[in-house]
Motif scaffolding. Structure first.
Motif, PDB file in Angstrom:
ATOM      1  N   SER A 181      38.272  28.700  37.279  1.00 34.46           N
ATOM      2  CA  SER A 181      38.809  27.904  38.379  1.00 34.46           C
ATOM      3  C   SER A 181      39.000  28.750  39.629  1.00 34.46           C
ATOM      4  O   SER A 181      38.610  28.362  40.725  1.00 34.46           O
ATOM      5  CB  SER A 181      40.146  27.280  37.963  1.00 34.46           C
ATOM      6  OG  SER A 181      40.699  26.573  39.027  1.00 34.46           O
ATOM      7  N   THR A 219      37.630  31.569  40.558  1.00 37.56           N
ATOM      8  CA  THR A 219      36.398  32.082  41.176  1.00 37.56           C
ATOM      9  C   THR A 219      35.500  30.978  41.692  1.00 37.56           C
ATOM     10  O   THR A 219      34.562  31.235  42.454  1.00 37.56           O
ATOM     11  CB  THR A 219      35.604  32.924  40.156  1.00 37.56           C
ATOM     12  OG1 THR A 219      35.282  32.098  39.029  1.00 37.56           O
ATOM     13  CG2 THR A 219      36.415  34.126  39.705  1.00 37.56           C
ATOM     14  N   GLY A 220      35.787  29.754  41.274  1.00 33.71           N
ATOM     15  CA  GLY A 220      34.956  28.642  41.721  1.00 33.71           C
ATOM     16  C   GLY A 220      33.734  28.420  40.838  1.00 33.71           C
ATOM     17  O   GLY A 220      32.907  27.546  41.128  1.00 33.71           O
ATOM     18  N   SER A 225      34.852  24.614  39.291  1.00 35.28           N
ATOM     19  CA  SER A 225      35.861  24.174  40.262  1.00 35.28           C
ATOM     20  C   SER A 225      36.402  22.784  39.937  1.00 35.28           C
ATOM     21  O   SER A 225      35.941  22.119  39.000  1.00 35.28           O
ATOM     22  CB  SER A 225      35.240  24.148  41.655  1.00 35.28           C
ATOM     23  OG  SER A 225      34.232  23.152  41.700  1.00 35.28           O
TER      24      SER A 225
END
Length: 546
Positions: free
Chosen positions: A516, A518-519, A522
């Motif tokens: 989450s 670090t994307g 997401s």
């Protein structure tokens, strides 16, 4: 050119018109004129003063105090000297009060009320009673007026002073309720000093500092010293600035707004906001008082003779004004926040919506837009609270908490399985839990015992243990083409196999967080997967065994 003799003198003369302009004209209204007499009583160490108005059978005003009174010499040397500055003469007060006046002109207020004045005063010994007659003064020959007087024997008059004014200039009645409020606004004495006002010896109205705000119900209140503590600007005498600013729930009458300045208990500046732009709604709700006693100690006199205004053009007063304005600006900002919070609390109760919590749970993109609308509602006093409440309810329906999740219109089972984790921002777990729910429903509905989740999806949908198209016909009642049916059935199979593979290998909780942060996985990824699962679940709901 004539020779100037050494014993000749230049003389400045004073005409009775001086008294006319400084007394009669300046104190044409009764409350300010009475205020001067009340101030004299305060300076005389009175604890109470009675102002008695009579409009029948004769119009007259009597002002009686229980102060220290005056001796014959004090009347002559002090009271009857126009323009005497008692502070410069350093005349000490028996009770330690700082004199409220220093120009020596307040006594001229007498002639603003009536033409004939009797003053009876005593220090507990013998007293003196004398008359001042306006018409007599106008016709007086010579520079020094000599009023008629009589000496009262010891014990014939109580300690204190009684001033009786007759032949009044006012021809109409006395609205005592209005007078009491007007007089209260002119004083802010902090010690034990009370004024009583009556008409025709009816019940007295008590005038004290509380009366000036009798008809005002505060919604919020600020102590100036607490505002000064958070004010980043500096001012030399800031510790000496004391007072209260308050705001009301509804707009005040125009003549009730503004902050009044007092020095040593008397008004020195009518209510204002010290040069701030008054276009904001705040200025229709704010009132209060501030004590700035220290300006009375300045060498230069910056207070107008009628005590209505301070000379703001002066360098020292200009600095003071800017500082007071900065304090009011802080109060205005705090007022907006407090008012917004209170409104939101009221709306939360009535609409059963926790507005603060709602705002926290909105997507950032949407949050700013929703907050703008809510703030506009707060800043529009013309809207009733009911209208604001209905608007908030509608807005909440359009953009509820976790609006992004809401707007996906997920199938109930998918939403139930994922919602808790989504709200905690654990997006990967939210996806996995929804996936588990889908796998469980496929197994239950199909009756499959296949231990491999991906293999089960192929088995159930390719071998048509469940058909997601069986119940559908064209609008004319005929069957769809076989290729259309095959494409949709295979689509269910391949999408189901693919999404199972996407969440096949469980990860540690820390890894979930990292995905989450670090994307890599997401919130949007989560929502996209949930939407796909929602689509598959809908098809599954429609599925039937061949």
């Amino acid at each position: 050119m004539s020779k100037i003799m050494s014993n000749e003198k230049l003389i400045m003369s004073f005409e009775p018109n001086t008294i006319k302009h400084l007394g009669v004209k300046m104190y044409a209204n009764l409350p300010p004129a009475l205020a001067e007499l009340i101030a004299n009583a305060y300076d005389a160490c009175a604890s109470k003063v009675f102002v008695r108005l009579y409009d029948s059978p004769e119009k007259k005003v009597i002002v009686e105090d229980d102060g220290v009174g005056m001796s014959f010499d004090e009347v002559n040397n002090f009271f009857l000297r126009i323009g005497r500055n008692r502070r410069e003469e350093k005349q000490k007060s028996p009770c330690g009060r700082v004199p409220t006046g220093k120009k020596g002109l307040g006594k001229l207020a007498l002639f603003g009320i009536g033409d004939t004045i009797n003053i009876t005063t005593s220090q507990g010994e013998e007293g003196v009673s004398f008359n001042l007659d306006w018409n007599e003064i106008l016709g007086w020959k010579g520079s020094n007026y000599e009023p008629k007087f009589s000496i009262l024997p010891k014990g014939k008059s109580p300690k204190g002073t009684i001033i009786t004014l007759t032949n009044l200039k006012r021809k109409t009645g006395f609205p005592v309720e209005d007078y009491s409020e007007s007089i209260a606004k002119l004083f802010n004495f902090q010690d034990k000093f009370v004024v009583y006002l009556s008409l025709n010896d009816a019940e007295h109205i008590k005038i004290d500092s509380k009366l000036k705000y009798k008809n005002i119900t505060p919604e919020f209140e600020w102590e100036i010293q607490k505002i000064i503590a958070v004010n980043e600007k500096d001012y030399a005498d800031k510790k000496e600035i004391k007072g209260i600013v308050l705001t009301t729930e509804k707009p005040l009458r125009a003549n009730s707004t503004g902050i009044t300045l007092f020095a040593n208990g008397r008004m020195v500046n009518i209510p204002e906001f010290f040069g701030l732009s008054e276009s904001s709604n705040f200025y229709s709700y704010a009132t209060g008082w501030i004590n700035i006693d220290f300006i009375d100690n300045w060498e230069e006199d910056v207070i107008s003779t009628n005590r209505q205004s301070i000379d703001w053009e002066n360098a020292r007063t200009s600095e003071l004004r800017k500082y007071l304005a900065s304090c009011i600006s802080i109060i205005e900002r705090q007022w907006r926040e407090l008012r917004k919070e209170k409104k939101q609390e009221n709306i939360s109760k009535k609409a059963n919506i926790d507005v603060k919590d709602w705002m926290k749970k909105l997507p950032e993109k949407v949050k700013g837009q929703v907050e703008t609308i809510v703030n506009l509602l707060d800043d529009t006093p013309e809207l009733s609270e009911d209208t604001q409440q209905k608007t908030i309810k509608l807005l909440h329906e359009i953009a509820p908490e976790y609006a992004n999740l809401h707007w996906r219109n997920l199938e109930d089972e998918i939403k139930i399985a994922s919602e808790r984790y989504y709200q905690n921002a654990d997006y990967y777990t939210a996806f996995l839990e929804a996936l588990k729910r889908y796998i469980h429903e496929v197994r239950t509905k199909s009756g499959s015992t296949n231990g491999s989740e991906r293999s089960m999806m192929g088995e159930v949908f390719s071998k048509r243990k469940l058909s997601v198209t069986k119940k559908y016909k064209k609008t004319d009642g005929t069957n769809f083409f076989p290729t259309t049916i095959t494409n949709i059935e295979e689509g269910q199979q391949y999408l189901s196999e693919g999404i199972v593979m996407g969440g096949r290998h469980p990860l540690s909780h820390e890894e979930h967080k990292e995905l989450s942060k670090t994307g890599l996985f997401s919130e949007k990824d989560c929502l996209d997967f949930l939407s796909l699962l929602s689509h598959l679940f809908k098809r599954l709901d429609d599925a039937e065994k061949p």
